[in-house]
Scaffold this motif. Structure first.
Motif, PDB file in Angstrom:
ATOM      1  N   ALA A 189      -1.897  -5.293  -2.264  1.00  0.00           N
ATOM      2  CA  ALA A 189      -0.987  -4.292  -1.685  1.00  0.00           C
ATOM      3  C   ALA A 189      -1.196  -4.166  -0.179  1.00  0.00           C
ATOM      4  O   ALA A 189      -2.332  -4.141   0.299  1.00  0.00           O
ATOM      5  N   ARG A 216      -3.106   3.386 -17.375  1.00  0.00           N
ATOM      6  CA  ARG A 216      -2.588   4.139 -16.216  1.00  0.00           C
ATOM      7  C   ARG A 216      -1.960   5.467 -16.640  1.00  0.00           C
ATOM      8  O   ARG A 216      -0.848   5.799 -16.238  1.00  0.00           O
ATOM      9  N   LEU A 269      -3.301   2.370  -6.778  1.00  0.00           N
ATOM     10  CA  LEU A 269      -1.873   2.062  -6.841  1.00  0.00           C
ATOM     11  C   LEU A 269      -1.052   3.349  -6.999  1.00  0.00           C
ATOM     12  O   LEU A 269       0.026   3.479  -6.424  1.00  0.00           O
ATOM     13  N   HIS A 270      -1.599   4.300  -7.762  1.00  0.00           N
ATOM     14  CA  HIS A 270      -0.924   5.592  -7.897  1.00  0.00           C
ATOM     15  C   HIS A 270      -0.818   6.289  -6.531  1.00  0.00           C
ATOM     16  O   HIS A 270       0.234   6.824  -6.174  1.00  0.00           O
ATOM     17  N   GLU A 279      -8.478   0.549  -9.119  1.00  0.00           N
ATOM     18  CA  GLU A 279      -7.251  -0.262  -9.075  1.00  0.00           C
ATOM     19  C   GLU A 279      -6.032   0.610  -9.446  1.00  0.00           C
ATOM     20  O   GLU A 279      -5.061   0.689  -8.701  1.00  0.00           O
ATOM     21  N   SER A 280      -6.105   1.293 -10.579  1.00  0.00           N
ATOM     22  CA  SER A 280      -4.957   2.078 -11.053  1.00  0.00           C
ATOM     23  C   SER A 280      -4.707   3.301 -10.175  1.00  0.00           C
ATOM     24  O   SER A 280      -3.573   3.615  -9.830  1.00  0.00           O
ATOM     25  N   SER A 313       1.807   4.808  -4.476  1.00  0.00           N
ATOM     26  CA  SER A 313       3.138   5.258  -4.911  1.00  0.00           C
ATOM     27  C   SER A 313       3.443   6.665  -4.393  1.00  0.00           C
ATOM     28  O   SER A 313       4.592   7.067  -4.322  1.00  0.00           O
ATOM     29  N   GLN A 340      -4.247  -6.323  -8.232  1.00  0.00           N
ATOM     30  CA  GLN A 340      -2.967  -5.799  -7.745  1.00  0.00           C
ATOM     31  C   GLN A 340      -3.164  -4.975  -6.475  1.00  0.00           C
ATOM     32  O   GLN A 340      -2.403  -5.093  -5.523  1.00  0.00           O
ATOM     33  N   LEU A 341      -4.223  -4.156  -6.502  1.00  0.00           N
ATOM     34  CA  LEU A 341      -4.493  -3.308  -5.333  1.00  0.00           C
ATOM     35  C   LEU A 341      -4.850  -4.159  -4.115  1.00  0.00           C
ATOM     36  O   LEU A 341      -4.422  -3.866  -2.999  1.00  0.00           O
TER      37      LEU A 341
END
Ligand SMILES: Nc1nc2c(ncn2[C@@H]2O[C@H](COP(=O)(O)OP(=O)(O)OP(=O)(O)O)[C@@H](O)[C@H]2O)c(=O)[nH]1
Ligand SMILES: [Mg+2]
Length: 323
Positions: free
Chosen positions: A111, A239, A73-74, A69-70, A77, A107-108
């Motif tokens: 996206a 994160r 998302l990284h 997940e983290s 970004s 969250q992912l």
């Protein structure tokens, strides 16, 4: 009902529904869907091979799903599109583990730039590993830049995932390091990087010690390889240090591309895959022959009773097919 074959155009345009449907097609247990699946994959092949395939392994609870997940998302970004696949042979029903994963990757999964696919059910035709390999190709055709493949660090699944990725990462947790925690014999040969997760709060100091311990433990392995597995710490939850992990993988990729070892690795993996396909298919056909079907139960019983060696039983069976 038969999954209707999605078009190559829809797939390569990056349509997530088309990708999901395509994967459903390759996972289908219906023999008649296999033809459509093969045709789709073959037509998609020119659009594959451009992603980076990363395997993420670790014992249950180490934080793989949180990390994905983290980390996912990284990567987003950083401008990447990310696909997540799971290889979970332990899941008793279709997508057994993904229930937890979907909430852990909340969250992912929302996206736009991410695609998350649950683990196929164990009964899938040709096996989970085979389907995951095909799913990787489909994700690549759909334009995903990074493919993350999560697997539980138990048994054969690690070896299988290693056989389909460019970079194999082992997640661990801070540990006193008096034993090679979770590092089974042989896994040090597989890993390209070790990430000690949960390096946060009270565990931070211990995480640093763990890192040092593994650095010295790993320095004695694989000295002949160009790439030395790196040991890092991070916190998936907070994160933190995820950029370090990504930088390590980029460094690996740059070196592997320069040396040509990335291509070599993929070529080797494809040859192993080919041989596996031949033996699986061959076995299925042999066991499907009428003569074998008739004699097999008796031969198996004799082998079980110790009246016949497996070797002679196998010779008899093969003799029925290959005259
Ligand atoms: N303190 C801390 N806790 C974490 C971190 N990463 C994950 N956790 C917690 O560890 C627990 C397990 O995390 P998961 O991500 O489900 O672990 P997993 O490896 O996917 O587990 P399985 O899917 O069951 O194999 C959860 O309670 C997480 O909140 C971290 O970086 N720091
Ligand atoms: Mg998980």
């Amino acid at each position: 009902m038969a999954p209707t074959g999605p078009s190559l155009e829809a797939l390569t345009s990056g349509n997530r529904r088309a990708l999901a449907k395509s994967i459903t097609l390759v996972e289908s247990k219906r023999p008649q869907d296999r033809e459509a699946a093969t045709a789709l994959i073959e037509s998609a092949l020119p659009h594959t091979g451009r992603s980076l395939r990363i395997g993420i392994s670790g014992v249950p609870g180490v934080g793989k799903s949180t990390f994905i997940e983290s980390f996912g998302l990284h990567l987003i970004s950083e401008g990447k599109r990310v696909a997540v696949l799971a290889v979970d042979p332990s899941s008793p029903v279709a997508g057994g583990s993904i229930l937890g994963d979907k909430t852990r990757m909340a969250q992912l999964s929302r996206a736009e730039e991410a695609f998350i696919r649950p683990s196929p059910s164990a009964g899938v035709m040709g096996g989970i590993a085979q389907r995951t390999r095909e799913a990787i190709l489909l994700c690549e055709a759909a334009g995903y830049d990074v493919i993350l493949i999560e697997t539980v660090g138990v048994g054969q699944s690690e070896v299988e995932v290693h056989g389909m990725v460019d970079f194999f990462m082992l997640l661990m947790v801070p540990n006193a390091g008096d034993d090679l925690q979770g590092i089974k014999r042989g896994i040090t040969e597989l890993v390209d990087g070790v990430v000690i997760n949960k390096a946060d709060g009270e565990s931070l100091g211990l995480a640093m010690q763990t890192k040092q311990f593994y650095q010295s433990a790993f320095s004695i392995f694989r000295t002949q390889d160009a790439w030395k597995p790196q040991i890092m710490t991070c916190s998936a939850l907070k994160r933190e240090n995820l950029d370090d992990v990504w930088n390590m993988i980029c460094e690996f990729e740059a070196q592997a591309k320069e040396l040509g070892s990335l291509e070599q690795r993929r070529a080797k993996q494809n040859i192993v895959w080919l041989k596996k396909l031949i033996s699986t298919e061959l076995e299925a056909r042999i066991l499907a022959s009428d003569e074998v079907k008739q004699s097999y139960p008796e031969l198996e019983a004799q082998v079980a009773a110790g009246e016949l060696t497996p070797f002679s039983a196998a010779s008899q069976i093969l003799g029925m097919v290959f005259k």
